[in-house]
Structures are given as C-alpha cells and as structure tokens.
Design an enzyme around this catalytic site. Structure first.
Site: not given
Ligand code: ZN
Length: 180
Positions: A46, A51, A97-98, A139-140, A143
């Site tokens: 995701g 990000q 997380c990226l 999670h997204e 963000h």
C-alpha cells in the site's frame, strides 16, 4: 509513469494532514499510476500520496496474488478515502511501513471497516473490507491524517534489512512482503 522517491519518517510532510482532492484530473490519474509503480518497486502492499511528497488524500493498495488471504490479488486506488464504519472488534498484527524502513511493530486495527471515496474516474465508491485488507486500508488512511503506525503500535522493534520480510511473513501468515 515514474517511480518517485519515498519520504522517510523524519520528513515533516508525513505529519501533515493531506488535502482533499477537489477535482479528479488527469494529473490525479498520473499520480495514481506513479504510486502503483513506486509501491511495486518497493515491494509494498500500500502507499499514500503523501509518502511520495504529494499531500493529497489518495491511496493505493496492491495485495499480491500469491498470499494466503481472501484479499489476495486485490488492487485498488481510492481518492478521498474515509472510514464510515468500523467494527468494535480489534486485532493486533505486525506492520511495517515504506516510510519507516528498519522497523516493525504490533498494531491494533479494526477487524472490519466500511470505506467510501472516489475511484480513479471520480465515481463514488463504498466498500467493506476485513482482516488484512482492512488493516492495509487503515494504515494508508492514517497516512492521509499524518499518522504513522509507530503512533498506534503497542510494541515496535528494529529489523535488519531483509528481515522485515521474515517478520511480516511470520506474523501475518503471508508470503514475503514489506511495509505499506
Ligand atoms: Zn506506511
């Protein structure tokens, strides 16, 4: 299409609330394509637009085909995503997380949620998600509110480069995947 650089957690932009998309233009369409490309290149499941440095409420999700989960193969993008219902039932699961490379954590999430937003053509959509897909969506969407999984985690731990995959695979019962 282009792979764009991913921002890391010390970047203050990740802490800002993203803006709503007012009009679904060609630029938004291009942004979504770049997000998919960037997410896949980083082995993520995701990604939120912020990000890659674009503070707009846009998220993409790509659950690989080869995972043992009912959501396997799910690919979606959502503009202005919003959780309109969340089950009281919560479960903990491991997340990465990226934007937070080298860390994993246990994060409680609602087991089932209903999300609404716009698809990439600007058409209103509403969907229910459970389990892993619900986790990735939460999670997204976090963000877009400037929230990182670290803020919600009951426990975090450092992982070696490459070890992230093992941790996630073990805990989520999935194939080798990294963060979102
Ligand atoms: Zn993330």
């Amino acid at each position: 299409m282009a792979i764009r650089p991913i921002l890391y957690s010390e970047n203050p932009l990740l802490r800002r609330k993203s803006r709503k998309v007012q009009r679904v233009t060609e630029e938004v369409e291009e942004l979504i394509q770049d997000m998919f490309e960037t997410m896949r290149a980083a082995n993520g499941v995701g990604l939120a637009a912020v990000q890659i440095g674009v503070p707009l409420r846009v998220i993409v999700v790509g659950i690989p085909e080869d995972v043992e989960d009912p959501a396997a193969g799910t690919t979606l993008s959502l503009i202005n995503p919003e959780i309109v219902r969340a089950s009281p039932e919560v479960e903990e699961g491991v997340e990465g997380c990226l934007s937070v490379p080298g860390w994993a954590g246990n994060v409680p999430r609602h087991v089932e949620i209903t999300v609404r937003g716009l698809d990439r053509k600007g058409k209103p959509v509403r969907m229910k998600a459970r389990g892993y897909l619900a986790r990735v969506l939460q999670h997204e969407i976090d963000h877009t509110e400037g929230i990182l999984f670290l803020d919600r985690a009951t426990e975090v731990w450092p992982v070696e480069e490459g070890e992230e995959e093992k941790v996630e695979a073990a805990a989520v019962g999935m194939g080798p995947r990294r963060g979102a």
